[in-house]
Design a protein around this motif. Structure first.
Motif, PDB file in Angstrom:
ATOM      1  N   GLY A   1       1.692  -8.617  11.936  1.00  0.00           N
ATOM      2  CA  GLY A   1       0.994  -9.299  10.845  1.00  0.00           C
ATOM      3  C   GLY A   1      -0.173  -8.534  10.282  1.00  0.00           C
ATOM      4  N   MET A   2      -0.546  -7.416  10.901  1.00  0.00           N
ATOM      5  CA  MET A   2      -1.626  -6.615  10.336  1.00  0.00           C
ATOM      6  C   MET A   2      -1.127  -5.852   9.113  1.00  0.00           C
ATOM      7  SD  MET A   2      -3.691  -5.009  13.582  1.00  0.00           S
ATOM      8  CE  MET A   2      -4.874  -6.031  14.485  1.00  0.00           C
TER       9      MET A   2
ATOM     10  N   HIS B   1      -9.204  20.458   7.286  1.00  0.00           N
ATOM     11  CA  HIS B   1      -9.002  20.027   5.899  1.00  0.00           C
ATOM     12  C   HIS B   1      -8.535  18.571   5.794  1.00  0.00           C
ATOM     13  CE1 HIS B   1      -8.326  24.557   5.297  1.00  0.00           C
ATOM     14  NE2 HIS B   1      -9.550  24.250   4.884  1.00  0.00           N
ATOM     15  N   PHE B   2      -8.477  17.888   6.938  1.00  0.00           N
ATOM     16  CA  PHE B   2      -8.189  16.440   6.961  1.00  0.00           C
ATOM     17  C   PHE B   2      -9.474  15.777   7.424  1.00  0.00           C
ATOM     18  CE2 PHE B   2      -5.334  12.980   9.120  1.00  0.00           C
ATOM     19  CZ  PHE B   2      -5.838  12.034   8.253  1.00  0.00           C
ATOM     20  N   THR B   3     -10.241  15.279   6.466  1.00  0.00           N
ATOM     21  CA  THR B   3     -11.655  14.970   6.731  1.00  0.00           C
ATOM     22  C   THR B   3     -11.976  13.486   6.860  1.00  0.00           C
ATOM     23  OG1 THR B   3     -12.015  15.084   4.337  1.00  0.00           O
ATOM     24  CG2 THR B   3     -12.450  17.081   5.621  1.00  0.00           C
ATOM     25  N   HIS B   4     -10.972  12.621   6.919  1.00  0.00           N
ATOM     26  CA  HIS B   4     -11.254  11.184   6.993  1.00  0.00           C
ATOM     27  C   HIS B   4     -10.273  10.525   7.955  1.00  0.00           C
ATOM     28  CE1 HIS B   4      -7.733  10.644   4.379  1.00  0.00           C
ATOM     29  NE2 HIS B   4      -8.270  11.533   3.553  1.00  0.00           N
ATOM     30  N   GLY B   5     -10.491   9.243   8.217  1.00  0.00           N
ATOM     31  CA  GLY B   5      -9.585   8.501   9.084  1.00  0.00           C
ATOM     32  C   GLY B   5      -8.222   8.336   8.437  1.00  0.00           C
ATOM     33  N   LEU B   6      -7.250   7.955   9.259  1.00  0.00           N
ATOM     34  CA  LEU B   6      -5.885   7.853   8.761  1.00  0.00           C
ATOM     35  C   LEU B   6      -5.667   6.626   7.888  1.00  0.00           C
ATOM     36  CD1 LEU B   6      -2.954   8.935   8.795  1.00  0.00           C
ATOM     37  CD2 LEU B   6      -2.564   7.460  10.784  1.00  0.00           C
ATOM     38  N   GLY B   7      -6.370   5.537   8.167  1.00  0.00           N
ATOM     39  CA  GLY B   7      -6.101   4.336   7.378  1.00  0.00           C
ATOM     40  C   GLY B   7      -7.022   3.194   7.737  1.00  0.00           C
ATOM     41  N   HIS B   8      -6.714   2.034   7.183  1.00  0.00           N
ATOM     42  CA  HIS B   8      -7.568   0.863   7.340  1.00  0.00           C
ATOM     43  C   HIS B   8      -6.766  -0.388   7.041  1.00  0.00           C
ATOM     44  CE1 HIS B   8      -7.707   0.629   2.909  1.00  0.00           C
ATOM     45  NE2 HIS B   8      -7.829   1.956   2.946  1.00  0.00           N
ATOM     46  N   GLY B   9      -7.293  -1.503   7.483  1.00  0.00           N
ATOM     47  CA  GLY B   9      -6.711  -2.772   7.107  1.00  0.00           C
ATOM     48  C   GLY B   9      -6.975  -3.059   5.643  1.00  0.00           C
ATOM     49  N   VAL B  10      -6.152  -3.918   5.059  1.00  0.00           N
ATOM     50  CA  VAL B  10      -6.318  -4.281   3.651  1.00  0.00           C
ATOM     51  C   VAL B  10      -5.923  -5.741   3.487  1.00  0.00           C
ATOM     52  CG1 VAL B  10      -4.001  -3.467   3.042  1.00  0.00           C
ATOM     53  CG2 VAL B  10      -5.739  -3.614   1.278  1.00  0.00           C
ATOM     54  N   GLY B  11      -6.635  -6.456   2.645  1.00  0.00           N
ATOM     55  CA  GLY B  11      -6.370  -7.875   2.438  1.00  0.00           C
ATOM     56  C   GLY B  11      -7.292  -8.420   1.369  1.00  0.00           C
ATOM     57  N   LEU B  12      -8.136  -9.391   1.724  1.00  0.00           N
ATOM     58  CA  LEU B  12      -9.117  -9.906   0.783  1.00  0.00           C
ATOM     59  C   LEU B  12     -10.162  -8.838   0.438  1.00  0.00           C
ATOM     60  CD1 LEU B  12      -9.663 -13.512   2.197  1.00  0.00           C
ATOM     61  CD2 LEU B  12      -8.649 -12.913  -0.010  1.00  0.00           C
ATOM     62  N   GLU B  13     -10.304  -7.841   1.297  1.00  0.00           N
ATOM     63  CA  GLU B  13     -11.126  -6.666   1.015  1.00  0.00           C
ATOM     64  C   GLU B  13     -10.221  -5.442   1.021  1.00  0.00           C
ATOM     65  OE1 GLU B  13     -15.427  -6.817   2.760  1.00  0.00           O
ATOM     66  OE2 GLU B  13     -14.083  -7.745   4.231  1.00  0.00           O
ATOM     67  N   ILE B  14     -10.644  -4.422   0.282  1.00  0.00           N
ATOM     68  CA  ILE B  14      -9.836  -3.207   0.248  1.00  0.00           C
ATOM     69  C   ILE B  14      -9.962  -2.446   1.548  1.00  0.00           C
ATOM     70  CG2 ILE B  14     -11.630  -1.810  -0.864  1.00  0.00           C
ATOM     71  CD1 ILE B  14      -7.785  -1.616  -1.364  1.00  0.00           C
ATOM     72  N   HIS B  15     -11.075  -2.568   2.233  1.00  0.00           N
ATOM     73  CA  HIS B  15     -11.245  -1.984   3.559  1.00  0.00           C
ATOM     74  C   HIS B  15     -11.654  -3.094   4.514  1.00  0.00           C
ATOM     75  CE1 HIS B  15     -11.882   1.739   1.099  1.00  0.00           C
ATOM     76  NE2 HIS B  15     -11.139   2.247   2.063  1.00  0.00           N
ATOM     77  N   GLU B  16     -10.792  -3.407   5.461  1.00  0.00           N
ATOM     78  CA  GLU B  16     -11.109  -4.401   6.475  1.00  0.00           C
ATOM     79  C   GLU B  16     -10.434  -4.012   7.775  1.00  0.00           C
ATOM     80  OE1 GLU B  16      -9.676  -7.892   4.259  1.00  0.00           O
ATOM     81  OE2 GLU B  16      -7.999  -8.016   5.661  1.00  0.00           O
ATOM     82  N   ALA B  17     -10.612  -4.827   8.797  1.00  0.00           N
ATOM     83  CA  ALA B  17     -10.031  -4.515  10.102  1.00  0.00           C
ATOM     84  C   ALA B  17      -8.506  -4.539  10.017  1.00  0.00           C
ATOM     85  CB  ALA B  17     -10.520  -5.526  11.139  1.00  0.00           C
TER      86      ALA B  17
ATOM     87  N   LYS C   1      -2.282 -11.315   9.083  1.00  0.00           N
ATOM     88  CA  LYS C   1      -1.923 -12.022   7.849  1.00  0.00           C
ATOM     89  C   LYS C   1      -0.805 -13.026   8.101  1.00  0.00           C
ATOM     90  CE  LYS C   1      -4.680  -9.119   5.758  1.00  0.00           C
ATOM     91  NZ  LYS C   1      -5.707  -8.392   6.532  1.00  0.00           N
ATOM     92  N   ASP C   2      -0.900 -14.200   7.445  1.00  0.00           N
ATOM     93  CA  ASP C   2       0.203 -15.157   7.488  1.00  0.00           C
ATOM     94  C   ASP C   2       1.170 -14.830   6.348  1.00  0.00           C
ATOM     95  OD1 ASP C   2      -0.799 -16.386   5.099  1.00  0.00           O
ATOM     96  OD2 ASP C   2      -2.076 -17.718   6.290  1.00  0.00           O
ATOM     97  N   GLU C   3       2.268 -15.558   6.276  1.00  0.00           N
ATOM     98  CA  GLU C   3       3.306 -15.212   5.315  1.00  0.00           C
ATOM     99  C   GLU C   3       2.816 -15.326   3.875  1.00  0.00           C
ATOM    100  OE1 GLU C   3       6.434 -13.725   3.531  1.00  0.00           O
ATOM    101  OE2 GLU C   3       6.082 -13.647   5.699  1.00  0.00           O
ATOM    102  N   GLY C   4       1.965 -16.306   3.595  1.00  0.00           N
ATOM    103  CA  GLY C   4       1.429 -16.426   2.242  1.00  0.00           C
ATOM    104  C   GLY C   4       0.588 -15.225   1.857  1.00  0.00           C
ATOM    105  N   GLU C   5      -0.183 -14.722   2.795  1.00  0.00           N
ATOM    106  CA  GLU C   5      -0.995 -13.545   2.523  1.00  0.00           C
ATOM    107  C   GLU C   5      -0.110 -12.312   2.328  1.00  0.00           C
ATOM    108  OE1 GLU C   5      -5.105 -13.715   4.769  1.00  0.00           O
ATOM    109  OE2 GLU C   5      -3.494 -14.311   6.141  1.00  0.00           O
ATOM    110  N   VAL C   6       0.906 -12.175   3.164  1.00  0.00           N
ATOM    111  CA  VAL C   6       1.811 -11.032   3.033  1.00  0.00           C
ATOM    112  C   VAL C   6       2.516 -11.058   1.678  1.00  0.00           C
ATOM    113  CG1 VAL C   6       3.897  -9.930   3.936  1.00  0.00           C
ATOM    114  CG2 VAL C   6       2.134 -10.763   5.516  1.00  0.00           C
ATOM    115  N   GLU C   7       2.891 -12.249   1.225  1.00  0.00           N
ATOM    116  CA  GLU C   7       3.553 -12.347  -0.081  1.00  0.00           C
ATOM    117  C   GLU C   7       2.602 -11.932  -1.200  1.00  0.00           C
ATOM    118  OE1 GLU C   7       6.157 -12.677  -3.079  1.00  0.00           O
ATOM    119  OE2 GLU C   7       6.582 -12.583  -0.928  1.00  0.00           O
ATOM    120  N   ALA C   8       1.323 -12.309  -1.097  1.00  0.00           N
ATOM    121  CA  ALA C   8       0.349 -11.873  -2.103  1.00  0.00           C
ATOM    122  C   ALA C   8       0.206 -10.358  -2.081  1.00  0.00           C
ATOM    123  CB  ALA C   8      -0.999 -12.546  -1.860  1.00  0.00           C
ATOM    124  N   LEU C   9       0.201  -9.774  -0.902  1.00  0.00           N
ATOM    125  CA  LEU C   9       0.125  -8.319  -0.787  1.00  0.00           C
ATOM    126  C   LEU C   9       1.364  -7.656  -1.383  1.00  0.00           C
ATOM    127  CD1 LEU C   9      -1.352  -8.112   2.819  1.00  0.00           C
ATOM    128  CD2 LEU C   9      -2.459  -7.248   0.750  1.00  0.00           C
TER     129      LEU C   9
END
Length: 365
Positions: A322-323, A292-308, A138-146
């Motif tokens: 920047g990720m 009892h921990f049945t999913h991955g730890l996390g994901h990228g987030v940005g223009l999509e809720i789940h992304e790289a 993410k660039d600074e503009g994207e981080v600010e939106a987040l």
């Protein structure tokens, strides 16, 4: 002043050139938005290695395209993808990249027919997820939106808690709808996804859909939600207890909190995503709750809720500055209840920047 989208196109241009392509046909709407700023429902981009890019849309969006994409040549045609492919062919392209994860089989066959007309020899080459790879940083503009998206979600939850809206007798659906409405009132364009409100035994279901179950004293209440601001999503989960917390609830909560802290601490430039997952997961496994921990730890987030990037035992790659990522371990005890604690953070060259600021202390309401 140069628009950020121009720099993004230049980075894709370099990728295309290194692959020996003459142009790339970008048809995923979110990727088109990332590269041009266009937010309409029909748009595509022909990105040329020589810099003579063409943005295509239909007549409904002529004015919008002129405002949002002022620095790219405009082509107006209802059949946007074929029109841009034709422009690539007439412009002399012999190797045209395309997004194979987006283009359907029928669309691909149509492109092959079009590009083979009159004996032309234009080779179609998959660029796979080249634009998504760029979007991971993410660039600074994207981080600010987040930041703003996370701030809206933080404020919405704080207001509901302060006003007593999270109380026994209300239903999951009522709480979810009120949380969504509050985010909209605070400036969100939309919720980031279907808000999860899960109480009692439902909290042991990782992605429970809110229903008519009533909140009850002594139950866990799990809230997983986010706000969308300028197209960028936030993602946060907090788990609280209504009335009185039993010893087993505090024990599970403290375990998940320790796991989440370990995962956040592992967010460093150059770290394998599998190692980040392991840092958090090992805490839960050591306590005997690995199953009892049945999913991955996390994901990228940005223009999509789940992304790289995907942060899990099956993930691939390393973290880079920047990720924007989530860290969201959970322990789910079927029939009893579960805890998930989730934050959105930015990976930096120093400590990760925490964007979701709501306290992670166990809240008992």
């Amino acid at each position: 002043m140069t628009r950020p989208e121009a720099g993004r196109r230049d980075r894709l241009r370099a990728t295309a050139a290194s692959a020996g392509l003459d142009a790339v046909l970008v048809t995923d709407l979110l990727n088109v938005r990332y590269l041009t700023g266009f937010t309409g429902s029909n748009g595509a981009l022909l990105l040329r290695v020589d810099g003579a890019d063409v943005f295509g849309t239909d007549g409904r969006y002529t004015t919008q395209a002129g405002t949002q994409v002022p620095d790219v040549e405009l082509l107006v045609d209802r059949a946007t993808m074929p029109a841009l492919a034709r422009a690539a062919r007439t412009g002399g392209a012999t190797r045209l990249g395309f997004e194979s994860h987006v283009v359907t089989v029928d669309e691909l066959r149509g492109l092959e027919r079009l590009l083979g007309e009159d004996g032309a020899a234009v080779e179609l080459v998959s660029v796979r997820r080249a634009v998504e790879a760029l979007r991971a940083i993410k660039d600074e503009g994207e981080v600010e939106a987040l930041r703003r998206a996370c701030a809206v979600a933080d404020a919405a939850l704080a207001e509901l808690a302060a006003e007593g809206a999270l109380r026994p007798g209300r239903t999951e659906l009522q709480v979810g709808r009120e949380l969504d409405a509050r985010m909209l009132a605070l400036g969100a364009e939309a919720p980031s996804f279907e808000t999860i409100v899960a109480t009692g035994a439902n909290s042991a279901i990782p992605h429970h859909r809110p229903d008519s179950t009533e909140l009850a004293e002594g139950d866990f209440l799990k809230l997983d939600f986010g706000a969308t601001v300028d197209g960028y999503h936030s993602d946060m989960t907090r788990t609280l207890v209504l009335g009185h917390a039993a010893d087993w609830q505090r024990e599970v909560y403290e375990l998940v909190a320790a796991s989440q802290a370990a995962g956040r601490a592992a967010l460093a430039v150059g770290t394998e995503v599998t190692a980040v997952d392991a840092a958090a997961r090992d805490v839960i496994v050591a306590a005997g709750h690995g199953e009892h921990f049945t999913h991955g730890l996390g994901h990228g987030v940005g223009l999509e809720i789940h992304e790289a990037p995907g942060i899990s035992a099956l993930g691939a790659g390393t973290l880079a500055a920047g990720m924007a990522v989530t860290v969201e371990p959970g322990v789910y005890l079927p029939g009893h209840g579960g805890v998930r604690i989730e934050d959105t953070l930015i990976v930096t060259d120093d400590e990760p920047e925490l964007l979701t600021l709501t306290s992670k202390e166990l809240l008992v309401l």
